[in-house]
Write a protein that holds these residues in place. Structure first.
Motif, PDB file in Angstrom:
ATOM      1  N   GLU A  31       0.814  -1.211   0.000  1.00  0.00           N
ATOM      2  CA  GLU A  31       0.000   0.000   0.000  1.00  0.00           C
ATOM      3  C   GLU A  31       0.847   1.261   0.000  1.00  0.00           C
ATOM      4  O   GLU A  31       0.509   2.241  -0.662  1.00  0.00           O
ATOM      5  CB  GLU A  31      -0.964   0.018   1.188  1.00  0.00           C
ATOM      6  N   GLU A  32       1.979   1.238   0.707  1.00  0.00           N
ATOM      7  CA  GLU A  32       2.820   2.439   0.764  1.00  0.00           C
ATOM      8  C   GLU A  32       3.467   2.751  -0.583  1.00  0.00           C
ATOM      9  O   GLU A  32       3.882   3.885  -0.812  1.00  0.00           O
ATOM     10  CB  GLU A  32       3.875   2.336   1.867  1.00  0.00           C
ATOM     11  N   GLU A  33       3.535   1.784  -1.483  1.00  0.00           N
ATOM     12  CA  GLU A  33       4.025   2.058  -2.833  1.00  0.00           C
ATOM     13  C   GLU A  33       2.891   2.480  -3.761  1.00  0.00           C
ATOM     14  O   GLU A  33       3.105   3.243  -4.696  1.00  0.00           O
ATOM     15  CB  GLU A  33       4.722   0.820  -3.420  1.00  0.00           C
ATOM     16  N   GLU A  34       1.703   1.973  -3.529  1.00  0.00           N
ATOM     17  CA  GLU A  34       0.561   2.287  -4.397  1.00  0.00           C
ATOM     18  C   GLU A  34       0.048   3.702  -4.156  1.00  0.00           C
ATOM     19  O   GLU A  34      -0.138   4.472  -5.072  1.00  0.00           O
ATOM     20  CB  GLU A  34      -0.556   1.249  -4.197  1.00  0.00           C
ATOM     21  N   PHE A  38       2.829  11.499  -4.540  1.00  0.00           N
ATOM     22  CA  PHE A  38       2.433  12.308  -5.695  1.00  0.00           C
ATOM     23  C   PHE A  38       0.918  12.464  -5.842  1.00  0.00           C
ATOM     24  O   PHE A  38       0.456  13.114  -6.779  1.00  0.00           O
ATOM     25  CB  PHE A  38       3.018  11.724  -6.983  1.00  0.00           C
ATOM     26  N   GLU A  39       0.148  11.885  -4.942  1.00  0.00           N
ATOM     27  CA  GLU A  39      -1.317  11.918  -5.067  1.00  0.00           C
ATOM     28  C   GLU A  39      -1.858  13.350  -5.122  1.00  0.00           C
ATOM     29  O   GLU A  39      -2.751  13.646  -5.913  1.00  0.00           O
ATOM     30  CB  GLU A  39      -1.996  11.147  -3.931  1.00  0.00           C
ATOM     31  N   ASP A  40      -1.302  14.227  -4.290  1.00  0.00           N
ATOM     32  CA  ASP A  40      -1.842  15.595  -4.206  1.00  0.00           C
ATOM     33  C   ASP A  40      -1.551  16.424  -5.449  1.00  0.00           C
ATOM     34  O   ASP A  40      -2.281  17.366  -5.751  1.00  0.00           O
ATOM     35  CB  ASP A  40      -1.299  16.313  -2.969  1.00  0.00           C
ATOM     36  N   GLU A  41      -0.497  16.097  -6.190  1.00  0.00           N
ATOM     37  CA  GLU A  41      -0.159  16.891  -7.379  1.00  0.00           C
ATOM     38  C   GLU A  41      -0.735  16.303  -8.665  1.00  0.00           C
ATOM     39  O   GLU A  41      -0.630  16.903  -9.721  1.00  0.00           O
ATOM     40  CB  GLU A  41       1.360  17.033  -7.496  1.00  0.00           C
ATOM     41  N   PHE A  59      -2.780  11.316 -13.659  1.00  0.00           N
ATOM     42  CA  PHE A  59      -1.972  12.034 -14.646  1.00  0.00           C
ATOM     43  C   PHE A  59      -1.172  13.110 -13.943  1.00  0.00           C
ATOM     44  O   PHE A  59      -1.711  13.843 -13.105  1.00  0.00           O
ATOM     45  CB  PHE A  59      -2.900  12.656 -15.687  1.00  0.00           C
ATOM     46  N   ARG A  60       0.109  13.188 -14.295  1.00  0.00           N
ATOM     47  CA  ARG A  60       0.966  14.270 -13.795  1.00  0.00           C
ATOM     48  C   ARG A  60       1.774  14.822 -14.954  1.00  0.00           C
ATOM     49  O   ARG A  60       1.890  14.177 -15.994  1.00  0.00           O
ATOM     50  CB  ARG A  60       1.956  13.750 -12.739  1.00  0.00           C
ATOM     51  N   VAL A  61       2.344  16.007 -14.769  1.00  0.00           N
ATOM     52  CA  VAL A  61       3.238  16.590 -15.763  1.00  0.00           C
ATOM     53  C   VAL A  61       4.630  16.644 -15.151  1.00  0.00           C
ATOM     54  O   VAL A  61       4.819  17.198 -14.065  1.00  0.00           O
ATOM     55  CB  VAL A  61       2.776  18.005 -16.186  1.00  0.00           C
ATOM     56  N   GLU A  69      -0.404   7.346 -15.196  1.00  0.00           N
ATOM     57  CA  GLU A  69      -0.060   6.420 -14.125  1.00  0.00           C
ATOM     58  C   GLU A  69      -1.303   5.738 -13.559  1.00  0.00           C
ATOM     59  O   GLU A  69      -2.404   6.256 -13.667  1.00  0.00           O
ATOM     60  CB  GLU A  69       0.625   7.171 -12.969  1.00  0.00           C
ATOM     61  N   ARG A  70      -1.066   4.582 -12.931  1.00  0.00           N
ATOM     62  CA  ARG A  70      -2.081   3.883 -12.126  1.00  0.00           C
ATOM     63  C   ARG A  70      -3.356   3.536 -12.907  1.00  0.00           C
ATOM     64  O   ARG A  70      -4.455   3.577 -12.371  1.00  0.00           O
ATOM     65  CB  ARG A  70      -2.435   4.691 -10.885  1.00  0.00           C
TER      66      ARG A  70
END
Length: 140
Positions: A31-34, A38-41, A59-61, A69-70
Motif C-alpha cells: 500500500e505504501e508504494e501504491e 504524488f497523489e496531491d499533485e 496524470f501528472r506533468v 499512471e495507475r
C-alpha cells in the motif's frame, strides 16, 4: 460507462478503492508504494459503470511531458472498453493542458493494450513494485 476527472472527495475515494482492489488486492503491491507522495499533485480519473466505480488512473506533468499512471480496471469490467475510455479521457485532458507527449510505465502484460493506443516501447524491462515494466511514449 462514464469517465470523470475527479472533482470531490467521494470520486477520489472511489478511484483509490479501484486502485487498491487491483494493485494491492490482485497484484500484491504494498500500500505504501501504491498510494504515494504524488497523489496531491496528480489529476485523478475514475470510471463508473452504472454509478459504480470500476476503473481509475492518474496524470501528472513532469518536465513538460504528461505521465500517465495507475491505470486499472476491475476484473469484471476488463474487455469492455473501460481501459480505452480511461486513456481517452486522460489524453483529452493532457491536450487541454497543452501537453503534446505522454509517457507511461506499462506492466509487460499490458504492453499490447497500450501499443494498440499508439504507445511505443522506449526502455528495457525493469521492476516496479516487483512487477516487470517497460516505459512507453506517444505524441498526441
Amino acid at each position: 460507462m462514464e469517465v470523470r476527472k475527479v472533482s470531490n472527495e467521494k470520486e477520489l475515494s472511489d478511484a483509490f478503492l479501484v486502485r487498491k482492489t487491483v494493485f494491492i488486492g490482485e497484484q500484491n503491491v504494498p500500500e505504501e508504494e501504491e498510494i504515494d507522495q504524488f497523489e496531491d499533485e496528480a489529476a485523478h480519473f475514475v470510471l463508473y459503470q452504472d454509478e459504480v466505480p470500476a476503473g481509475a488512473g492518474r496524470f501528472r506533468v513532469l518536465d513538460g511531458v504528461g505521465k500517465v499512471e495507475r491505470i486499472c480496471v476491475l476484473k469484471s469490467q476488463r474487455g469492455t472498453g473501460a481501459g480505452n475510455a480511461i486513456m481517452s479521457k486522460i489524453e483529452d485532458y493532457a491536450k487541454s493542458q497543452g501537453i503534446s507527449a505522454l509517457k507511461l510505465n506499462a506492466q509487460v502484460h499490458a504492453i499490447p493494450f497500450y501499443s494498440k493506443l499508439g504507445y511505443i516501447v522506449t526502455s528495457e524491462e525493469f521492476l516496479d513494485a516487483g512487477i516487470p515494466h517497460k516505459t512507453m511514449k506517444k505524441n498526441i
